[in-house]
Structures are given as structure tokens and as C-alpha cells.
Design an enzyme around this catalytic site. Structure first.
Site, PDB file in Angstrom:
ATOM      1  N   ARG A  35      89.859  58.158  64.756  1.00 46.40           N
ATOM      2  CA  ARG A  35      89.094  57.200  63.971  1.00 46.40           C
ATOM      3  C   ARG A  35      87.809  57.827  63.410  1.00 46.40           C
ATOM      4  O   ARG A  35      87.395  57.506  62.294  1.00 46.40           O
ATOM      5  CB  ARG A  35      88.763  55.981  64.841  1.00 46.40           C
ATOM      6  CG  ARG A  35      88.110  54.842  64.074  1.00 46.40           C
ATOM      7  CD  ARG A  35      88.124  53.567  64.900  1.00 46.40           C
ATOM      8  NE  ARG A  35      87.595  52.445  64.157  1.00 46.40           N
ATOM      9  CZ  ARG A  35      86.514  51.746  64.525  1.00 46.40           C
ATOM     10  NH1 ARG A  35      85.849  52.082  65.619  1.00 46.40           N
ATOM     11  NH2 ARG A  35      86.101  50.734  63.796  1.00 46.40           N
ATOM     12  N   HIS A  39      86.578  57.561  59.561  1.00 45.03           N
ATOM     13  CA  HIS A  39      85.281  56.983  59.190  1.00 45.03           C
ATOM     14  C   HIS A  39      84.360  58.026  58.565  1.00 45.03           C
ATOM     15  O   HIS A  39      83.452  57.669  57.814  1.00 45.03           O
ATOM     16  CB  HIS A  39      84.623  56.332  60.411  1.00 45.03           C
ATOM     17  CG  HIS A  39      85.185  54.979  60.719  1.00 45.03           C
ATOM     18  ND1 HIS A  39      84.503  54.020  61.425  1.00 45.03           N
ATOM     19  CD2 HIS A  39      86.383  54.415  60.392  1.00 45.03           C
ATOM     20  CE1 HIS A  39      85.255  52.918  61.521  1.00 45.03           C
ATOM     21  NE2 HIS A  39      86.399  53.146  60.918  1.00 45.03           N
ATOM     22  N   ASN A  65      80.638  51.063  62.685  1.00 47.21           N
ATOM     23  CA  ASN A  65      80.520  52.126  63.694  1.00 47.21           C
ATOM     24  C   ASN A  65      79.691  51.748  64.919  1.00 47.21           C
ATOM     25  O   ASN A  65      79.948  52.254  66.018  1.00 47.21           O
ATOM     26  CB  ASN A  65      79.894  53.379  63.062  1.00 47.21           C
ATOM     27  CG  ASN A  65      80.793  53.995  62.007  1.00 47.21           C
ATOM     28  OD1 ASN A  65      82.026  53.951  62.129  1.00 47.21           O
ATOM     29  ND2 ASN A  65      80.193  54.552  60.968  1.00 47.21           N
ATOM     30  N   HIS A 164      96.850  52.602  64.258  1.00 48.81           N
ATOM     31  CA  HIS A 164      96.629  51.557  65.260  1.00 48.81           C
ATOM     32  C   HIS A 164      97.767  51.469  66.271  1.00 48.81           C
ATOM     33  O   HIS A 164      97.861  50.509  67.009  1.00 48.81           O
ATOM     34  CB  HIS A 164      96.365  50.209  64.586  1.00 48.81           C
ATOM     35  CG  HIS A 164      95.047  50.152  63.857  1.00 48.81           C
ATOM     36  ND1 HIS A 164      94.654  49.082  63.089  1.00 48.81           N
ATOM     37  CD2 HIS A 164      94.021  51.046  63.790  1.00 48.81           C
ATOM     38  CE1 HIS A 164      93.451  49.323  62.574  1.00 48.81           C
ATOM     39  NE2 HIS A 164      93.049  50.511  62.973  1.00 48.81           N
TER      40      HIS A 164
END
Ligand code: HEM
Ligand SMILES: [Ca+2]
Length: 301
Positions: A35, A39, A65, A164
Site C-alpha cells: 500500500r 500511496h 495515510n 485487497h
């Protein structure tokens, strides 16, 4: 792929070893490292900007975040190991890209050749993080536009959402589906009823929003295609997961791909690897742009 061939020939081995150690300590770290790369790439490109300790305006403090992104200490450890072998050579952005690949592979997912040579940025932009990163409350058309803004297409939206298949999410990010969804006074009707009652007891109204549960209830630590099978049976955790299959707009966009991936994990793995390479190429800095940070948390002085 051989960018560091002469300057840091063992970089891949070093990162792999450190990721392996981190996963032995906590398997969820695979999800967290994956992740972080995502990001990073969606905000000013893949330039390690998310790693900068930037105060209130930095990316670490941005809504997607804060109290959410994790793994910064593991990145520090990887960076120190790499620095001991080849000082001032390998960027933090490249370390994130390799660590994300290793995290997926070590969790049972596909592997791919990571392109290297990204340089580190010198700004961390929290405002941009709030604007560019998809929210679990976004409707499908917004999610799709946030990906197309990055040069990614529908296949990338669906395949990358398959990330996910590992990791966890906090009640506060799906609790809106459990009691009074979009002001209807009732739960989200696309959510499986057994899963709904489990989640209602885990995440009561006015309870602790930081309690977490797994994104893939079938195999939370294994990178597989269960995430997509779940969507077919109303078991997506986030609203942004389930709408890929259940929303009206999905019929002409994402639903056919969800169906294909749910019964062909080879197709999912191949597309995921391709999409990760594309995502890893977003707006990268090369040549004399950016720098090779010594410490991933601060720009060089
Ligand atoms: C499609 C739009 C997406 C949305 C709306 C979204 C949203 C979220 C949310 C809300 C969480 C839980 C955060 C928390 O509980 O604090 C999460 C976790 C996660 N996301 Fe996404 N995400 C998206 C796409 C992606 C992509 C493209 C990747 C990677 C390629 C990814 C990888 C992950 C992983 C691995 C976790 C679990 C992290 C952990 O356990 O530490 N997500 N995401
Ligand atoms: Ca970035």
C-alpha cells in the site's frame, strides 16, 4: 531492471531478505508495504514522497495515510541495509517498488521484473494526497477518474483493487455500510447478511473506529483471487470494493473483469503484475531531477 548492476549489484537480494524478515515478524506487513508504494505513486509520482516526515502539510498527515499507512520503520531498516552495502546509490522510491513486489510474491502472488532508476522527490504534498488518492466512500466513476488521471485504465482499476486480497481495514472506513447506509436507515443491501451481523458486532455504532478486520475474509494473508470471489457473493469489505461488482455503473465497466478474475487467478496474476509495472512508472524522476535520499524520512541537506 539492471540499473544498479554495477553500483549496487545485491540490492534486490538485500531488499528481499529484509522484507522476508519483516513478514516473519508480522505477515500483515506485506499488505502495508504494498500500500505504501501505491500511496507514493499516486501523489507526485513514485518518488518516495510519502516517506518524508513532513509535519502537518505532509503526505503522512493526509487523511488517507494518517493512522492508516504503516511500515515506515520497515522501510528505514531496508534502507539502512542497502546503505551499508552501497551508500548513496539506491533511491527510497526504488526500495518501495522492490519491497512491494517482494511482499506480493512472498504472500503467494505473482512476481515481476521491477524497473529501476527512480529518484527521490524533495516535497511531500498532503493536499495532493487528499485529492488524488481514492476514498472508500467514492462512487465508482470517481474511483475510475482517479486512476485515469494517473494514466491507468479500467483493467488497472480492477486488477490493482485485487491488492485487497491481503491486509486489514478499520471500522471507520466501512462502518457507514452497517447501520444507516447513505441515509437509508438500513445497512448496505449489497453486503452479505452473515458478514453484516459479524461486522455489526465488531464495529458497533459509536464504537472504536480503529478496530480492524481483514479485507479478504477467505484468505487474509494469502495473495489469491478470493477477493474477487468475495465480491460475487456480497463479501467485499469496503464500499469501494463491492461497487466494482454491484453498482449499476459496474455493469458496463468493472463487473465483467471482476467475474473473469474470480474464476481465473492466472489472468488476475498476469494483469496485476502488468498493472503494478504501469503504476510503478507514474511520473518518475530521472536524470538530474530529484535526489538519492540518504535517509528516507528527510531530504538531503
Ligand atoms: C480502488 C481504490 C482504493 C481504495 C478506495 C482503497 C482504500 C483502502 C482503505 C480504506 C484501506 C483501509 C485503510 C485503513 O484501515 O486505515 C485500504 C487498505 C489497503 N489497500 Fe487499498 N484502496 C484502493 C486501492 C488500492 C490499491 C491500488 C492498492 C495496491 C496496489 C491497495 C492496497 C491496499 C492494501 C494492501 C491494504 C491493507 C493495508 C494494511 O493492512 O496495512 N489499495 N485501502
Ligand atoms: Ca510520491
Amino acid at each position: 531492471t539492471d540499473f544498479y548492476k554495477s553500483s549496487c549489484p545485491n540490492v534486490s537480494k538485500i531488499v528481499r531478505r529484509e522484507v522476508q524478515k519483516a513478514l516473519m515478524n508480522e505477515i500483515r506487513m506485506a499488505a502495508s508495504l504494498l500500500r505504501l508504494h501505491f500511496h507514493d505513486c499516486f501523489v507526485n509520482g513514485c518518488d518516495g514522497s510519502i516517506l518524508l516526515d513532513g509535519g502537518d502539510d505532509g503526505e503522512k498527515s493526509a487523511a488517507p495515510n494518517l493512522n492508516s499507512a504503516r511500515g515506515y520503520e520497515v522501510v528505514d531498516t531496508i534502507k539502512s541495509s542497502v546503505e551499508s552495502a552501497c551508500s548513496g546509490v539506491v533511491s527510497c522510491a526504488d526500495i518501495l517498488a522492490i519491497a512491494a513486489r517482494d511482499s506480493v510474491f512472498l504472500s503467494g502472488g505473482p512476481s515481476w521484473k521491477v524497473l529501476l532508476g527512480r529518484r527521490d522527490g524533495t516535497v511531500s504534498n498532503g493536499t495532493l494526497a487528499n485529492e488524488a488518492l481514492p476514498s472508500p466512500f467514492d462512487p465508482l466513476d470517481t474511483i475510475i477518474s482517479k486512476f485515469t488521471n494517473m494514466g491507468l485504465n479500467l483493467t488497472d482499476v480492477v486488477s490493482l483493487s485485487g491488492a485487497h486480497t491481503i491486509g486489514r481495514a478499520r471500522c471507520t472506513l466501512f462502518g457507514n455500510r452497517l447501520f444507516n447506509f447513505s441515509g437509508t436507515g438500513a445497512p448496505d443491501s449489497t453486503l452479505d447478511t452473515d458478514m453484516l451481523s459479524d461486522l455489526q458486532s465488531l464495529c458497533p455504532q459509536n464504537g472504536d473506529g480503529n478496530v480492524t478486520t481483514v479485507l479478504d475474509r477467505n484468505s487474509s494473508d494469502l495473495f489469491d483471487s478470493h477477493y474477487f470471489k468475495n465480491l460475487l457473493s456480497g463479501m467485499g469489505l469496503l464500499s469501494s470494493d463491492q461497487i466494482l461488482f454491484s453498482s449499476d455503473e459496474a455493469n458496463s465497466t468493472t463487473k465483467p473483469l471482476v467475474q473473469s478474475y474470480s474464476n481465473d487467478s492466472g489472468l488476475f496474476f498476469g494483469d496485476f503484475a502488468n498493472s503494478m509495472i504501469k503504476m510503478g512508472n507514474i511520473n518518475i524522476k530521472t536524470g538530474t531531477n530529484g535526489e538519492i535520499r540518504k535517509n528516507c524520512r528527510v531530504i538531503n541537506s
